[in-house]
Design an enzyme around this catalytic site. Structure first.
Site, PDB file in Angstrom:
ATOM      1  N   ILE B 469      30.971  46.798  31.055  1.00 26.51           N
ATOM      2  CA  ILE B 469      31.896  47.418  32.234  1.00 26.51           C
ATOM      3  C   ILE B 469      34.070  47.327  32.592  1.00 26.51           C
ATOM      4  O   ILE B 469      33.816  47.465  33.451  1.00 26.51           O
ATOM      5  CB  ILE B 469      30.759  47.614  33.386  1.00 26.51           C
ATOM      6  N   GLY B 470      33.991  45.602  31.872  1.00 25.72           N
ATOM      7  CA  GLY B 470      35.555  45.586  31.620  1.00 25.72           C
ATOM      8  C   GLY B 470      35.029  44.201  32.494  1.00 25.72           C
ATOM      9  O   GLY B 470      35.902  44.130  32.189  1.00 25.72           O
ATOM     10  N   THR B 471      34.273  44.081  32.622  1.00 22.63           N
ATOM     11  CA  THR B 471      34.282  42.765  33.352  1.00 22.63           C
ATOM     12  C   THR B 471      34.277  41.719  32.139  1.00 22.63           C
ATOM     13  O   THR B 471      34.797  39.925  32.524  1.00 22.63           O
ATOM     14  CB  THR B 471      32.954  42.101  33.488  1.00 22.63           C
ATOM     15  N   ARG B 648      29.656  27.265  37.680  1.00 17.91           N
ATOM     16  CA  ARG B 648      29.583  27.597  36.166  1.00 17.91           C
ATOM     17  C   ARG B 648      30.987  28.686  35.729  1.00 17.91           C
ATOM     18  O   ARG B 648      30.536  29.574  35.730  1.00 17.91           O
ATOM     19  CB  ARG B 648      29.036  26.830  34.693  1.00 17.91           C
ATOM     20  N   ASN B 651      35.170  31.441  31.407  1.00 18.71           N
ATOM     21  CA  ASN B 651      36.068  31.970  31.124  1.00 18.71           C
ATOM     22  C   ASN B 651      37.178  31.770  32.619  1.00 18.71           C
ATOM     23  O   ASN B 651      36.275  33.034  33.131  1.00 18.71           O
ATOM     24  CB  ASN B 651      35.829  33.321  30.259  1.00 18.71           C
ATOM     25  N   GLN B 658      38.302  39.201  37.336  1.00 20.60           N
ATOM     26  CA  GLN B 658      37.794  40.119  38.411  1.00 20.60           C
ATOM     27  C   GLN B 658      37.992  40.108  39.874  1.00 20.60           C
ATOM     28  O   GLN B 658      38.244  40.905  40.269  1.00 20.60           O
ATOM     29  CB  GLN B 658      36.367  39.351  37.762  1.00 20.60           C
ATOM     30  N   LYS B 721      27.418  31.251  38.355  1.00 21.23           N
ATOM     31  CA  LYS B 721      26.695  32.317  39.730  1.00 21.23           C
ATOM     32  C   LYS B 721      27.820  33.888  39.459  1.00 21.23           C
ATOM     33  O   LYS B 721      28.555  33.499  39.020  1.00 21.23           O
ATOM     34  CB  LYS B 721      27.381  31.696  41.498  1.00 21.23           C
ATOM     35  N   GLU B 725      31.197  40.864  42.008  1.00 18.36           N
ATOM     36  CA  GLU B 725      31.595  41.114  43.533  1.00 18.36           C
ATOM     37  C   GLU B 725      31.879  40.930  44.488  1.00 18.36           C
ATOM     38  O   GLU B 725      32.249  40.962  45.555  1.00 18.36           O
ATOM     39  CB  GLU B 725      30.481  42.211  43.810  1.00 18.36           C
TER      40      GLU B 725
END
Ligand SMILES: Cc1cc2nc3c(=O)[nH]c(=O)nc-3n(C[C@H](O)[C@H](O)[C@H](O)COP(=O)(O)OP(=O)(O)OC[C@H]3O[C@@H](n4cnc5c(N)ncnc54)[C@H](O)[C@@H]3O)c2cc1C
Ligand code: SF4
Lengths: 340, 759
Positions: B469-471, B648, B651, B658, B721, B725
């Site tokens: 979704i673009g993440t 962790r 990237n 994000q 984690k 959002e």
């Protein structure tokens, strides 16, 4: 989208001839069967939304007259061909130097992409963005005369506080027009009755009882040029635009100001207000207040009060009166402090 | 250093560029409505212009007369399929063509299908409905709303959390506030429009549609169409922005599928921007009352959070963010209550950090007010109330680095230079204000399956039915395989976004990286085990080595002793061309049903506040500077700094991206975004991107993201984690706090606009 016929007349008289062929004398340009299209950023959008329904489009982009695409600077002033793109005029060296208010009004409008395709005549004639006008399921006197005005008691945050009527309170959103009305520009038009000049202040019509009549133009009349008279002191001029975000938004309130100063005293002032009125809005009363006065926060405030003496708020736009006043005060003081 | 690619710190992965970056910037990434489809017919929706009533009559003659019209699907034509069932896979229980009742503005009344898009649109426009109209209820305060308690109305919102005796503690508190806050209606407005393309191959149905939940949709669509899910395939290779809006399927999908069946040819329907406001989900408006009581030294003793949310008549959608706000600080006592207010509106749905965005906004704005009431620095106030265990169940946090986030963000921001006096900071005609707020997001994880194949040529093929979704999920999943299999990222192909792949949970709740990477890790480790076993077997290249630690790097197995063998040689010795592993990951605490539910498209979520051992959250701290013109009061945000700790980091590039996107959205939530509801008609007014404002480039100036190192092995095997959002949770409150600092005006209702600062 409704099907339509697309034509590319080759010169102005051909375009006028086509237009008069497919329209009648009583037709409003925005309601006629045949309509001109330039950049299409306003008209094509409204055709897709079903707001404009021409069945014949007359594309002006192939007109062979080169002066339609030229900016000419002379001792008498500056003349913009109708098809000059907003971006080109905004970046023009002489425009920036002689009329910062014009360059500013264009630079702060729309987005780079739109400015590259939108024409100056099309810009001047852009139609309101009233949400209830843009969506055809609402009642709207401008779109369907006599159907009512959904904005009057609806969500009207962006609507006009100046120049409204009981039939319509839609804002005229253009920026460039505010600079033009402040500088006493003249519109050159050509129709089947020949060529004529229209003072810019007479081009747009306040809604009154007939909000569907938007301009003084006939359906077969083409704007060919916009002329701005020479005004040496317009070098001290600017356009201040207040909006919800930093770019790519219409004005909540804006002010076009030019000042002729003798020290701090105002010899002459030109003031127009954008985002606040139903048509391009010259604030003559504010200009008068300043005449011969020292320009400071107090006199600027008095001018602003005069500009809004007749303002009419609605449920969600009352703040625009206060915002409009402050915008004008700030614009006046910033213009005073310009280094020219 | 390239700011887009932060240098990895402890427990942070390399800032690899996205594996699909080039495809995306060269227009070669095919979004669902771009997928080439032969013999396509085009559909366009006709939608209602009233919010409540009945369609008495539909006039179709004009529409049918449009040249090129093929079909109109409307009332009666859906009778053989089942209505949608409201839940995670379905946005609503309204079957718009199943009955003539209108529940909301913009409800689908027909689908016109034609040879061209233009003809379909024209026909849809010419469909005229005659209504029996009832007076609709728009929102809070409108006559006719019905208010119900939220607890138990949604599997995601079981109870109103509480602890201790709030009333007594609040009554006894030395310093207290009691305030109300609100957030507006918001629509996701992803740039990629909503679309469905459907075609049939015999009794098999293929649907191309941007989806955050291909497995869930497959099962739900099969249920509606009374089919075997094995015969339904949802394809969604790239998604041009989702933010929750493409999580639940809408009724359009089945309608387009029926149209394709009737015509015996593929049908594509792309909804217009305007129609999306009524046919998709949205974030409903919320209201909050917050009471906080504290001792003079700043220790909070009482916290109460009451929330009200608008929902539709037929569906009780709940966000209910009190689970997070109730656990945020070390309050002595907690009282919460969430109510749903039903009106004549479409059913709301998930929108990036659904519960936290509105609820934490209210809490953090209140925290700032409380700090002012106490005469205390807002960072200090939060430090004082840092809890050892969460106040509701008294469980520990699996990790909690909030104070580290505050310290690092404050240092980078220059918080120490802030003059705490309201209105004291100026720059010429501009009032300067600085504020801060906490971000929190629950760390959840769900079961997930993945298939990984390593070939003798050293290529890796990774398949997982998750969603890009673009993440950057393709990239980080590839990175996980690259790391575990010692294969360079450009040798790895990652397939996602197809319900025929191993199932993954909905890409929502920031669970994807944790869930997908845990499954990929498991598959890769199974391959490693096989390789090692083969390498160390009799006659293998590493024969003699037993139970030694080893690693895979550069196409080799390297034992701790230093001995190494080429993977290629091991595979040859095994006489296989590839090793392929299908792994199913189930989180700790998963029920025996967990994997079955994954395949059924109804995955269990674990973590967050659900686990026995600890509560699991990611945290952040955001600092904002605003400038407000002293005359005209427009608000600008020249600077924003956010520091976040989220276990962790797979990237650092995609993580920063994000978080940055979240912070930008947060600025939009603070200052720009709102869907206006015409209260007379319960209809949306500003249904396009001209009037629905989001920030543009010029609104975002200096933005800094700090990734605070954090190690947490309790959350999931990948140690990850979710942070998708997290970034937008604290921003709006930080802006409100800065606006207060600049002007002395406390704005409690979002968005903050000039008109609130003029008076
Ligand atoms: C997203 C967006 C944001 C915008 N923001 C701003 C803004 O901030 N400020 C601002 O001022 N404007 C803004 N605009 C409006 C934009 O500037 C106008 O759409 C544009 O200037 C119109 O020019 P055009 O050549 O594209 O006109 P067209 O769309 O081609 O035509 C507009 C109208 O003018 C008529 N017309 C065009 N040329 C002639 C002519 N020579 N003679 C007679 N009639 C003619 C057409 O018949 C039509 O009725 C925005 C537009 C968009 C889409
Ligand atoms: S304000 Fe004017 S344009 Fe808007 S709905 Fe009313 S009549 Fe139409």
């Amino acid at each position: 989208m409704r099907p339509f016929i697309y034509e590319q007349p080759s010169d102005i008289s051909a375009a006028v001839a086509l237009a008069s062929n497919f329209t009648t004398r009583d037709d409003q340009p925005t309601r006629a069967n045949a309509q001109f299209i330039a950049g299409g950023t306003n008209l094509a959008d409204y055709m897709k939304l079903g707001v404009a329904e021409p069945n014949r489009l007359l594309d002006l982009n192939r007109l062979e007259e080169q002066k339609l695409r030229q900016i000419r600077v002379t001792g008498d002033g500056i003349r913009f061909g109708a098809l000059v793109r907003m971006g080109e005029a905004a970046d023009h060296r002489e425009v920036k130097k002689r009329y910062p208010v014009i360059a500013g009004s264009l630079r702060l409008a729309a987005s780079g992409q739109i400015r590259n395709v939108a024409s100056l005549a099309g810009n001047v004639l852009q139609r309101t963005r009233c949400e209830y006008f843009r969506e055809t399921s609402w009642a709207c006197n401008k779109r369907v005369p006599g159907s009512g005005c959904a904005a009057m008691d609806g969500f009207n945050r962006q609507h006009a506080v100046l120049g409204g009527s009981n039939a319509c309170i839609a804002t005229y959103h253009g920026d460039f027009a505010q600079a033009l009305i402040a500088l006493d520009a003249v519109i050159h038009a050509q129709g089947s009755d020949g060529a004529r000049q229209i003072p810019f202040a007479k081009l747009h019509r306040q809604p009154g009882d007939t909000p569907h009549i938007e301009t003084d133009l006939a359906a077969d009349e083409i704007i060919t040029a916009i002329e701005v008279p020479a005004l040496p002191w317009a070098r001290r001029s600017l356009y201040l635009k207040i909006r919800d975000r930093e770019s790519y938004a219409f004005a909540l309130a804006s002010a076009a100001v030019a000042l002729d100063l003798d020290g701090e005293t105002v010899r002459d002032a030109r003031i127009a207000l954008g985002g606040l009125a139903t048509v391009p809005w010259r604030a003559g009363a504010a200009e008068e207040v300043l005449q011969g006065k020292k320009l400071d926060e107090a006199s600027a405030g008095a001018a602003a009060d005069a500009a809004f003496a007749e303002a009419q708020p609605h449920q969600h736009n009352a703040f625009k009166i206060e915002l409009g006043k402050r915008t004008l005060v700030r614009a006046l003081l910033e213009t005073r402090d310009m280094k020219v | 250093m390239d700011v887009a690619a932060p240098r990895p710190k402890e427990n942070q992965g390399e800032p690899l560029p996205r594996v699909d970056a080039r495809l995306k910037v060269t227009g070669q990434a095919h979004y669902p409505a771009d997928l080439p489809t032969a013999n396509l017919a085009h559909g366009a929706l006709a939608t209602s212009s009233i919010a409540r009533g009945k369609v008495a009559k539909l006039r179709l003659d004009d529409a049918r007369a449009v040249p090129g019209l093929l079909d109109i699907v409307t009332y009666g034509d859906m009778d053989k399929v089942d209505k949608p069932k409201f839940g995670n896979s379905s946005a609503t229980s309204i079957g718009p063509l199943h009955d003539r009742t209108i529940f909301h503005d913009g409800q689908i009344i027909a689908l016109a299908v034609a040879e061209t898009f233009e003809a379909a649109e024209e026909a849809a426009r010419l469909i005229r409905a005659e209504y029996e109209e009832d007076k609709p209820t728009a929102s809070f305060d409108s006559p006719g709303t019905k208010t119900v308690a939220a607890a138990g109305k949604s599997p995601m919102f079981k109870e109103d959390v509480k602890a201790g005796d709030f009333d007594a503690a609040f009554a006894a508190a030395a310093v207290k506030i009691d305030q109300r806050y609100s957030t507006p209606t918001q629509h996701h407005n992803p740039i990629e429009l909503f679309s469905t393309t459907a075609y049939w191959q015999g009794d098999q149905l293929v649907v191309h549609e941007p989806s955050q939940n291909v497995t869930g949709w497959k099962v739900e669509l099969a249920r509606q169409l009374k089919m075997d899910p094995a015969n339904v395939r949802i394809v969604s290779p790239f998604i041009g922005g989702a933010f929750g809006s493409k999580g639940p399927m809408t009724p359009r999908t089945a309608i387009v599928a029926v149209a394709a069946k009737r015509l015996g040819r593929p049908v594509r329907c792309v909804t217009s921007r305007m129609q999306a406001f009524g046919t998709q989900t949205y974030r409903a408006e919320t209201r909050h009352r917050i009471r906080i009581g504290a001792r003079k030294d700043g220790r909070i003793t009482a916290f109460a959070h009451e929330g009200w949310e608008v929902t539709s008549r037929p569906d009780l959608y709940v966000v209910g963010g009190t689970s997070a706000t109730g656990r945020m600080y070390g309050y002595g006592s907690v009282l919460t209550h969430v109510s749903l207010v039903q009106a004549d509106r479409n059913t709301p749905g998930y929108m990036r950090s659904p519960p936290e965005t509105p609820y934490v906004y209210a809490l953090e704005n209140a925290m700032d007010e409380m700090a002012v009431a106490l005469g205390m620095d807002p960072v200090e106030f939060r430090r004082i109330n840092e809890p050892k265990t969460e106040p509701i169940g008294k469980k520990p946090f699996s990790s909690r680095s909030l104070i580290q986030c505050y310290d690092q963000a404050a240092a980078a921001f220059g918080w120490a230079k802030r003059d705490p006096k309201v209105g004291a900071m100026r720059d010429g005609d501009w009032l300067v204000g600085m504020g801060c707020a906490t971000a929190i997001y629950p760390t959840a994880v769900a079961p997930c399956a993945a298939r990984v194949r390593l070939t003798v040529d050293g290529d890796v093929r990774l398949q997982c039915g998750s969603h890009e979704i673009g993440t950057g999920i393709r990239t980080v999943a590839g990175q996980m395989a690259s790391e575990r299999l010692g294969v360079a990222i450009d040798k790895i192909s990652v397939e996602m976004g197809d319900s025929s792949l191993p199932p993954a949970p909905v890409s929502g709740g920031s669970i994807s990286t944790a869930s997908v990477c845990s499954a990929v890790l498991k598959a890769c480790d199974a391959i490693r085990t096989k390789l090692y076993a083969a390498a160390t077997a009799e006659g293998g290249p590493l024969a003699g080595s037993h139970n030694e630690e080893f690693d895979l790097a550069d196409g080799k197995i390297v034992a701790k002793s230093g001995a190494s063998a080429k993977v290629e040689d091991v595979l040859k010795a095994m006489q296989v061309g590839a090793i392929e592993e299908y792994a199913e990951f189930a989180p700790k605490g998963a029920t025996p049903e967990a994997l079955k539910k994954l395949y059924a498209g109804t995955p269990e979520f674990h973590g967050g506040d659900q686990d026995e051992d600890s509560v699991k959250y990611a945290f952040g701290a955001e600092f904002v500077e605003v400038r407000i013109n002293r005359y005209t009061r427009e608000i600008r945000v020249p600077r924003i700094v956010g520091a976040f700790a989220a276990g962790r980091i797979m990237n650092t590039r995609t993580a920063r991206s994000q978080l940055m996107g979240g912070m930008i959205w947060g600025i939009g939530q603070a200052l720009h975004e709102a869907t206006e509801v015409d209260r007379r008609y319960a209809r949306y007014v500003n249904r396009d991107l001209q009037d629905y404002l989001v920030p543009v480039n010029a609104d975002i100036k200096d933005l800094q993201v700090i990734l605070v190192p954090e190690v947490d092995h309790a959350v999931n095997p990948a140690g990850v984690k979710g942070l998708g959002e997290l970034g937008n949770v604290g921003t709006a409150a930080a802006v409100a706090s800065a606006v207060y600092h600049a002007t002395g005006k406390r704005i409690r209702d979002l968005p903050i606009r000039v008109e609130q600062l003029l008076v």
